[in-house]
Motif scaffolding. Structure first.
Motif, PDB file in Angstrom:
ATOM      1  N   THR A  83       0.880  -1.163   0.000  1.00  0.00           N
ATOM      2  CA  THR A  83       0.000   0.000   0.000  1.00  0.00           C
ATOM      3  C   THR A  83       0.920   1.217   0.000  1.00  0.00           C
ATOM      4  N   ASP A  84       0.347   2.411   0.076  1.00  0.00           N
ATOM      5  CA  ASP A  84       1.178   3.609   0.123  1.00  0.00           C
ATOM      6  C   ASP A  84       1.964   3.723   1.419  1.00  0.00           C
ATOM      7  N   THR A  85       1.527   3.050   2.481  1.00  0.00           N
ATOM      8  CA  THR A  85       2.180   3.215   3.780  1.00  0.00           C
ATOM      9  C   THR A  85       2.846   1.957   4.320  1.00  0.00           C
ATOM     10  N   THR A  86       2.531   0.785   3.783  1.00  0.00           N
ATOM     11  CA  THR A  86       3.140  -0.458   4.284  1.00  0.00           C
ATOM     12  C   THR A  86       3.348  -1.447   3.151  1.00  0.00           C
ATOM     13  N   PHE A  87       4.146  -2.461   3.442  1.00  0.00           N
ATOM     14  CA  PHE A  87       4.229  -3.607   2.551  1.00  0.00           C
ATOM     15  C   PHE A  87       4.441  -4.852   3.394  1.00  0.00           C
ATOM     16  N   ALA A  88       3.955  -5.975   2.888  1.00  0.00           N
ATOM     17  CA  ALA A  88       4.101  -7.258   3.563  1.00  0.00           C
ATOM     18  C   ALA A  88       4.769  -8.227   2.596  1.00  0.00           C
ATOM     19  N   ILE A  89       5.686  -9.027   3.130  1.00  0.00           N
ATOM     20  CA  ILE A  89       6.476  -9.939   2.319  1.00  0.00           C
ATOM     21  C   ILE A  89       6.194 -11.370   2.765  1.00  0.00           C
ATOM     22  N   GLY A  90       5.993 -12.249   1.817  1.00  0.00           N
ATOM     23  CA  GLY A  90       5.826 -13.670   2.112  1.00  0.00           C
ATOM     24  C   GLY A  90       7.199 -14.322   2.205  1.00  0.00           C
ATOM     25  N   TRP A  91       7.784 -14.276   3.388  1.00  0.00           N
ATOM     26  CA  TRP A  91       9.129 -14.829   3.593  1.00  0.00           C
ATOM     27  C   TRP A  91       9.084 -16.347   3.462  1.00  0.00           C
ATOM     28  N   LYS A  92      10.099 -16.898   2.834  1.00  0.00           N
ATOM     29  CA  LYS A  92      10.134 -18.338   2.587  1.00  0.00           C
ATOM     30  C   LYS A  92      11.042 -19.089   3.551  1.00  0.00           C
ATOM     31  N   GLY A  93      11.869 -18.368   4.282  1.00  0.00           N
ATOM     32  CA  GLY A  93      12.786 -19.044   5.198  1.00  0.00           C
ATOM     33  C   GLY A  93      13.631 -18.061   5.975  1.00  0.00           C
ATOM     34  N   ARG A  94      14.674 -18.613   6.574  1.00  0.00           N
ATOM     35  CA  ARG A  94      15.591 -17.826   7.386  1.00  0.00           C
ATOM     36  C   ARG A  94      17.008 -18.046   6.856  1.00  0.00           C
ATOM     37  N   TYR A  95      17.902 -17.126   7.217  1.00  0.00           N
ATOM     38  CA  TYR A  95      19.285 -17.271   6.778  1.00  0.00           C
ATOM     39  C   TYR A  95      20.236 -16.886   7.902  1.00  0.00           C
ATOM     40  N   ARG A  96      21.472 -17.300   7.724  1.00  0.00           N
ATOM     41  CA  ARG A  96      22.563 -16.837   8.581  1.00  0.00           C
ATOM     42  C   ARG A  96      23.830 -16.841   7.749  1.00  0.00           C
ATOM     43  N   ILE A  97      24.777 -16.074   8.198  1.00  0.00           N
ATOM     44  CA  ILE A  97      26.067 -16.029   7.518  1.00  0.00           C
ATOM     45  C   ILE A  97      27.091 -16.633   8.464  1.00  0.00           C
ATOM     46  N   ASP A  98      27.795 -17.639   7.971  1.00  0.00           N
ATOM     47  CA  ASP A  98      28.795 -18.346   8.751  1.00  0.00           C
ATOM     48  C   ASP A  98      30.122 -18.229   8.009  1.00  0.00           C
ATOM     49  N   GLY A  99      30.862 -17.140   8.299  1.00  0.00           N
ATOM     50  CA  GLY A  99      32.094 -16.875   7.558  1.00  0.00           C
ATOM     51  C   GLY A  99      31.775 -16.625   6.101  1.00  0.00           C
ATOM     52  N   PRO A 100      32.370 -17.406   5.190  1.00  0.00           N
ATOM     53  CA  PRO A 100      32.089 -17.218   3.763  1.00  0.00           C
ATOM     54  C   PRO A 100      30.808 -17.911   3.289  1.00  0.00           C
ATOM     55  N   ALA A 101      30.133 -18.606   4.194  1.00  0.00           N
ATOM     56  CA  ALA A 101      28.949 -19.394   3.805  1.00  0.00           C
ATOM     57  C   ALA A 101      27.654 -18.652   4.101  1.00  0.00           C
ATOM     58  N   PHE A 102      26.755 -18.697   3.132  1.00  0.00           N
ATOM     59  CA  PHE A 102      25.389 -18.214   3.286  1.00  0.00           C
ATOM     60  C   PHE A 102      24.563 -19.468   3.530  1.00  0.00           C
ATOM     61  N   VAL A 103      23.913 -19.541   4.691  1.00  0.00           N
ATOM     62  CA  VAL A 103      23.171 -20.741   5.074  1.00  0.00           C
ATOM     63  C   VAL A 103      21.690 -20.388   5.111  1.00  0.00           C
ATOM     64  N   TYR A 104      20.905 -21.093   4.292  1.00  0.00           N
ATOM     65  CA  TYR A 104      19.478 -20.829   4.170  1.00  0.00           C
ATOM     66  C   TYR A 104      18.680 -22.026   4.664  1.00  0.00           C
ATOM     67  N   SER A 105      17.669 -21.752   5.498  1.00  0.00           N
ATOM     68  CA  SER A 105      16.756 -22.786   5.994  1.00  0.00           C
ATOM     69  C   SER A 105      15.374 -22.516   5.431  1.00  0.00           C
ATOM     70  N   ASP A 106      14.872 -23.448   4.613  1.00  0.00           N
ATOM     71  CA  ASP A 106      13.562 -23.294   4.003  1.00  0.00           C
ATOM     72  C   ASP A 106      12.470 -23.596   5.024  1.00  0.00           C
ATOM     73  N   ARG A 107      11.545 -22.678   5.180  1.00  0.00           N
ATOM     74  CA  ARG A 107      10.475 -22.812   6.179  1.00  0.00           C
ATOM     75  C   ARG A 107       9.555 -23.996   5.874  1.00  0.00           C
ATOM     76  N   ASP A 108       9.209 -24.215   4.605  1.00  0.00           N
ATOM     77  CA  ASP A 108       8.254 -25.258   4.240  1.00  0.00           C
ATOM     78  C   ASP A 108       8.853 -26.665   4.291  1.00  0.00           C
ATOM     79  N   THR A 109      10.049 -26.820   3.745  1.00  0.00           N
ATOM     80  CA  THR A 109      10.639 -28.154   3.641  1.00  0.00           C
ATOM     81  C   THR A 109      11.565 -28.501   4.801  1.00  0.00           C
ATOM     82  N   GLY A 110      12.058 -27.477   5.508  1.00  0.00           N
ATOM     83  CA  GLY A 110      13.029 -27.708   6.570  1.00  0.00           C
ATOM     84  C   GLY A 110      14.437 -27.934   6.038  1.00  0.00           C
ATOM     85  N   ARG A 111      14.577 -27.920   4.731  1.00  0.00           N
ATOM     86  CA  ARG A 111      15.881 -28.149   4.100  1.00  0.00           C
ATOM     87  C   ARG A 111      16.832 -26.995   4.402  1.00  0.00           C
ATOM     88  N   VAL A 112      18.072 -27.327   4.732  1.00  0.00           N
ATOM     89  CA  VAL A 112      19.106 -26.332   4.980  1.00  0.00           C
ATOM     90  C   VAL A 112      20.121 -26.414   3.849  1.00  0.00           C
TER      91      VAL A 112
END
Length: 127
Positions: A83-112
């Protein structure tokens, strides 16, 4: 699919609120990924990035939320409500950075997934 509503307001964006549309920024970074052009863009509390391998992501560093926007140059769907004042995002998972690695955890499948070669040093600077 988790959703976060983000209020638009002073200090939360780098562009004029009336002309800013997150969906436009997402399409732009997807086009960059299709060209295998690496970019990191910060918009308020969000980070969008594309890589030379054709991947692209939307991140919320404060909550460690992530949504893949492209893989190998091919755009992936994402749910965004604006909208003009907000936005909502359908996030699919979470992430973390471990040194040079980008680690993604998928919310639906649980796959890392651990991905090397992303601009993790630049992403850490956006936190």
């Amino acid at each position: 699919m988790g959703r976060t509503t983000i209020k638009r307001g002073p200090g939360k964006r780098l562009v004029d609120g009336k002309s800013f549309r997150l969906a436009d920024e997402v399409r732009h970074i997807q086009r960059r990924a299709a060209r295998h052009d690496g970019r990191v863009v910060t918009i308020g509390q969000l980070v969008l990035f594309s890589t030379e391998t054709g991947d692209a992501w939307l991140l919320d560093p404060a909550d460690r939320l992530a949504a893949r926007l492209a893989r190998d140059g091919e755009s992936e769907p994402i749910h965004i409500e604006e909208t003009d004042t907000t936005f909502a995002i359908g996030w699919k998972g979470r992430y973390r950075i471990d040194g040079p690695a980008f680690v993604y955890s998928d919310r639906d499948t649980g796959r890392v997934t651990t991905i090397l070669g992303y601009p993790t040093e630049r992403l850490i600077q956006t936190e």
